[in-house]
Design an enzyme around this catalytic site. Structure first.
Site, PDB file in Angstrom:
ATOM      1  N   GLY A 195     -22.460  29.635 -51.393  1.00 36.66           N
ATOM      2  CA  GLY A 195     -22.034  30.011 -50.221  1.00 36.66           C
ATOM      3  C   GLY A 195     -23.087  30.879 -49.405  1.00 36.66           C
ATOM      4  CB  VAL A 243     -24.676  35.575 -51.209  1.00 32.73           C
ATOM      5  CG1 VAL A 243     -25.982  36.328 -52.156  1.00 32.73           C
ATOM      6  CG2 VAL A 243     -24.026  36.699 -50.570  1.00 32.73           C
ATOM      7  N   GLY A 244     -25.677  32.732 -52.091  1.00 30.84           N
ATOM      8  CA  GLY A 244     -26.344  31.813 -52.978  1.00 30.84           C
ATOM      9  C   GLY A 244     -27.546  31.008 -51.957  1.00 30.84           C
ATOM     10  CD  GLU A 275     -30.198  48.339 -54.064  1.00 27.31           C
ATOM     11  OE1 GLU A 275     -30.964  48.888 -54.786  1.00 27.31           O
ATOM     12  OE2 GLU A 275     -29.228  48.777 -53.654  1.00 27.31           O
ATOM     13  N   GLY A 290     -20.676  35.309 -41.560  1.00 27.61           N
ATOM     14  CA  GLY A 290     -20.825  35.351 -43.184  1.00 27.61           C
ATOM     15  C   GLY A 290     -20.602  36.703 -43.619  1.00 27.61           C
ATOM     16  CD  GLU A 326     -16.324  39.419 -49.936  1.00 22.59           C
ATOM     17  OE1 GLU A 326     -16.240  38.723 -50.931  1.00 22.59           O
ATOM     18  OE2 GLU A 326     -17.330  39.990 -49.720  1.00 22.59           O
ATOM     19  CG  ASP A 348     -15.803  44.867 -50.068  1.00 20.60           C
ATOM     20  OD1 ASP A 348     -16.185  43.738 -50.550  1.00 20.60           O
ATOM     21  OD2 ASP A 348     -16.615  45.657 -49.468  1.00 20.60           O
ATOM     22  CE  LYS A 372     -19.313  46.345 -50.614  1.00 20.58           C
ATOM     23  NZ  LYS A 372     -19.172  45.726 -49.171  1.00 20.58           N
TER      24      LYS A 372
HETATM   25  P1  NDP Z   1     -18.780  32.418 -50.263  1.00 17.94           P
HETATM   26  O1  NDP Z   1     -17.501  32.333 -50.422  1.00 17.94           O
HETATM   27  O2  NDP Z   1     -19.502  32.154 -49.088  1.00 17.94           O
HETATM   28  O3  NDP Z   1     -19.477  31.546 -51.643  1.00 17.94           O
HETATM   29  C1  NDP Z   1     -18.899  31.440 -52.874  1.00 17.94           C
HETATM   30  C2  NDP Z   1     -19.429  30.319 -53.842  1.00 17.94           C
HETATM   31  O4  NDP Z   1     -18.997  30.526 -54.845  1.00 17.94           O
HETATM   32  C3  NDP Z   1     -19.222  29.020 -53.156  1.00 17.94           C
HETATM   33  O5  NDP Z   1     -20.116  28.056 -53.244  1.00 17.94           O
HETATM   34  C4  NDP Z   1     -18.166  28.750 -54.337  1.00 17.94           C
HETATM   35  O6  NDP Z   1     -18.161  27.305 -54.650  1.00 17.94           O
HETATM   36  C5  NDP Z   1     -18.447  29.381 -55.402  1.00 17.94           C
HETATM   37  N1  NDP Z   1     -17.563  29.688 -56.486  1.00 17.94           N
HETATM   38  C6  NDP Z   1     -16.235  30.620 -56.434  1.00 17.94           C
HETATM   39  N2  NDP Z   1     -15.775  30.610 -57.287  1.00 17.94           N
HETATM   40  C7  NDP Z   1     -16.530  29.828 -58.245  1.00 17.94           C
HETATM   41  C8  NDP Z   1     -16.183  29.529 -59.464  1.00 17.94           C
HETATM   42  N3  NDP Z   1     -15.285  30.138 -60.449  1.00 17.94           N
HETATM   43  N4  NDP Z   1     -17.003  28.795 -60.317  1.00 17.94           N
HETATM   44  C9  NDP Z   1     -18.143  28.082 -59.804  1.00 17.94           C
HETATM   45  N5  NDP Z   1     -18.500  28.618 -58.193  1.00 17.94           N
HETATM   46  C10 NDP Z   1     -17.568  29.390 -57.746  1.00 17.94           C
HETATM   47  O7  NDP Z   1     -19.002  33.840 -50.610  1.00 17.94           O
HETATM   48  P2  NDP Z   1     -20.345  34.701 -50.429  1.00 17.94           P
HETATM   49  O8  NDP Z   1     -21.309  33.913 -50.651  1.00 17.94           O
HETATM   50  O9  NDP Z   1     -20.090  35.670 -49.311  1.00 17.94           O
HETATM   51  O10 NDP Z   1     -20.237  35.754 -51.459  1.00 17.94           O
HETATM   52  C11 NDP Z   1     -20.618  35.724 -52.885  1.00 17.94           C
HETATM   53  C12 NDP Z   1     -20.355  36.864 -53.710  1.00 17.94           C
HETATM   54  O11 NDP Z   1     -21.339  37.932 -53.009  1.00 17.94           O
HETATM   55  C13 NDP Z   1     -19.123  37.624 -53.471  1.00 17.94           C
HETATM   56  O12 NDP Z   1     -18.844  38.166 -54.739  1.00 17.94           O
HETATM   57  C14 NDP Z   1     -19.345  38.605 -52.391  1.00 17.94           C
HETATM   58  O13 NDP Z   1     -18.400  39.629 -52.490  1.00 17.94           O
HETATM   59  C15 NDP Z   1     -20.667  39.093 -52.587  1.00 17.94           C
HETATM   60  N6  NDP Z   1     -21.108  39.667 -51.565  1.00 17.94           N
HETATM   61  C16 NDP Z   1     -21.175  38.879 -50.243  1.00 17.94           C
HETATM   62  C17 NDP Z   1     -21.940  39.535 -49.024  1.00 17.94           C
HETATM   63  C18 NDP Z   1     -22.083  38.682 -47.852  1.00 17.94           C
HETATM   64  O14 NDP Z   1     -22.897  39.362 -46.909  1.00 17.94           O
HETATM   65  N7  NDP Z   1     -21.333  37.553 -47.747  1.00 17.94           N
HETATM   66  C19 NDP Z   1     -22.712  40.475 -49.385  1.00 17.94           C
HETATM   67  C20 NDP Z   1     -22.646  41.196 -50.471  1.00 17.94           C
HETATM   68  C21 NDP Z   1     -21.955  40.916 -51.514  1.00 17.94           C
HETATM   69  P3  NDP Z   1     -17.630  26.047 -53.495  1.00 17.94           P
HETATM   70  O15 NDP Z   1     -18.463  26.124 -52.236  1.00 17.94           O
HETATM   71  O16 NDP Z   1     -17.496  24.745 -54.192  1.00 17.94           O
HETATM   72  O17 NDP Z   1     -16.203  26.753 -53.150  1.00 17.94           O
HETATM   73  N1  HSE Z   2     -17.760  41.302 -47.118  1.00 12.61           N
HETATM   74  C1  HSE Z   2     -18.470  42.438 -47.442  1.00 12.61           C
HETATM   75  C2  HSE Z   2     -18.367  43.327 -46.382  1.00 12.61           C
HETATM   76  C3  HSE Z   2     -19.786  41.913 -47.843  1.00 12.61           C
HETATM   77  O1  HSE Z   2     -18.323  43.030 -45.226  1.00 12.61           O
HETATM   78  O2  HSE Z   2     -19.135  44.720 -46.559  1.00 12.61           O
HETATM   79  C4  HSE Z   2     -20.877  42.846 -48.456  1.00 12.61           C
HETATM   80  O3  HSE Z   2     -20.551  43.326 -49.778  1.00 12.61           O
END
Ligand code: NDP
Ligand code: HSE
Length: 328
Positions: free
Chosen positions: A12, A14-15, A128, A186, A189, A200, A204
């Site tokens: 999503g 972050v990935g 981090e 983005g 959550e 959340d 932290k």
């Molecule tokens: P998204 O919802 O954008 O993406 C999550 C991804 O994880 C999707 O690709 C989803 O797959 C996949 N996924 C979820 N559950 C599973 C599972 N059980 N098995 C395999 N794949 C899975 O989330 P974010 O990228 O925003 O956040 C990811 C993590 O980073 C979270 O823990 C979040 O709290 C943390 N985070 C996010 C930040 C941000 O700014 N967004 C900042 C700091 C931390 P699919 O697309 O197929 O549903």
């Molecule tokens: N949803 C979280 C926030 C992402 O808004 O702070 C960062 O951890």
């Protein structure tokens, strides 16, 4: 030059940021870590969802496929929630991988045991990105807590909440509209309940407590509130009086040695160090025995800030001489 093989769990916000930075900074990372990093595989939940092209990369919904990659070195974890993330990282460490995570809900509970397991296994853990997005608060605390000691930490730890409160104050935007924009950008959550309920920021804060004090308070005894009960009128009235609501998380050691923590909206005036922190920014004020109070500030959420500290974590781990033990 040998190639470092990495996998990304979750594709999503972050990935995808990790994938982009590793590719955009290929030469720089190779020069600075000693080996190029190749993203070998990506784990998602739903293979049917449309995604950016990732030529030559295995995209799978089975974690077994990730573990089956020969000579995998690093697993980036950017999925959501406590499980299966915790189990995946445990299995990755058992397979001899360094792990880097952004998942604070998982790490607040499982972080200490994952770190201990990684130490035993001769690998490393980077976390981090679990606290304050792109702000290097974990490394700052790690570098302050050997000769010096930390007496308290106070911060804005949820970017979405601060973004919403700022939009409500500056633009008289409704809570719902501001939250919708935070989701589109983005920051929030996919299910924003944890952002606006305070959980959340609570997770932290627990990670920071473990790092600064070596322990977390009893979760049941930490008062926790979110911004979801604040009305637009309250935010605007406060502003007219020269005050601002901030969502503040605070942890410190009390006089009798117990850890005291709280999470919730607080009305503050212009003299408060967190008064001027607007938008998606987070700020963490670290009170120390010898260096006074140090404050780190920056983007608390978002694709590039978060992913960049994860890639940085991986680069640091790859540069360290680890004793890599793969258990059969
Ligand atoms: P998204 O919802 O954008 O993406 C999550 C991804 O994880 C999707 O690709 C989803 O797959 C996949 N996924 C979820 N559950 C599973 C599972 N059980 N098995 C395999 N794949 C899975 O989330 P974010 O990228 O925003 O956040 C990811 C993590 O980073 C979270 O823990 C979040 O709290 C943390 N985070 C996010 C930040 C941000 O700014 N967004 C900042 C700091 C931390 P699919 O697309 O197929 O549903
Ligand atoms: N949803 C979280 C926030 C992402 O808004 O702070 C960062 O951890």
């Amino acid at each position: 030059m040998a190639t470092v093989k990495a996998a990304i769990l979750g594709f999503g916000t972050v990935g995808q940021g990790i994938y982009r930075i590793v590719n955009e900074r290929k030469e720089q990372l190779a020069a600075r870590t000693g080996a190029p990093i190749e993203i070998a595989a990506i784990l998602v939940r739903n293979l049917e969802r449309p995604r950016p092209d990732t030529p030559g990369v295995l995209v799978t919904d089975r974690f077994e496929d990730i573990l089956a990659i020969p000579d995998l070195d690093v697993v980036f974890e950017a999925i959501v929630g406590e499980e299966p993330a915790g189990t995946y990282l445990e299995q990755a460490i058992a397979a001899g991988c360094h792990v880097v995570t952004a998942n604070k809900v998982m790490y607040a509970k499982a972080g200490a045991s994952l770190e201990a397991f990684a130490r035993e296994s001769g690998t490393g853990v980077g976390y981090e990105a679990t606290v304050a997005g792109g702000v290097p608060v974990i490394k700052t605390i790690q570098n302050l807590n050997l000769a010096n000691s930390i007496t308290g930490i106070q911060g804005i730890l949820n970017g979405t909440s601060n973004f919403i409160l700022t939009k409500m104050r500056k633009e008289e935007c409704s809570f719902a509209d501001a939250l919708k924009e935070a989701q589109e950008l983005g920051y929030a959550e996919a299910d924003p309940t944890n952002d606006v309920s305070g959980f959340d920021a609570f997770c932290k804060l627990m990670i920071l407590s473990g790092l600064a004090f070596g322990e977390q308070p009893d979760w049941e005894h930490v008062p926790m509130d979110g911004i979801d009960k604040l009305t637009l009128d309250e935010v605007i009235d406060a502003d007219r009086q020269g005050l601002r609501y901030r969502h503040i998380a605070d942890v410190r050691r009390g006089e009798d040695g117990e850890i005291l923590a709280s999470v919730g909206p607080v009305l503050i005036g212009p003299d408060h160090p967190l008064y001027g922190v607007d938008g998606v920014d987070n700020a963490v004020a670290i009170e120390t025995a010898y260096a006074g109070t140090l404050t780190v500030t920056g983007p608390g959420a978002g694709m590039y800030p978060t992913a960049s500290v994860m890639v940085e974590d991986a680069a640091v781990l790859l540069k360290q001489p680890f004793r890599k033990l793969v258990t059969d």
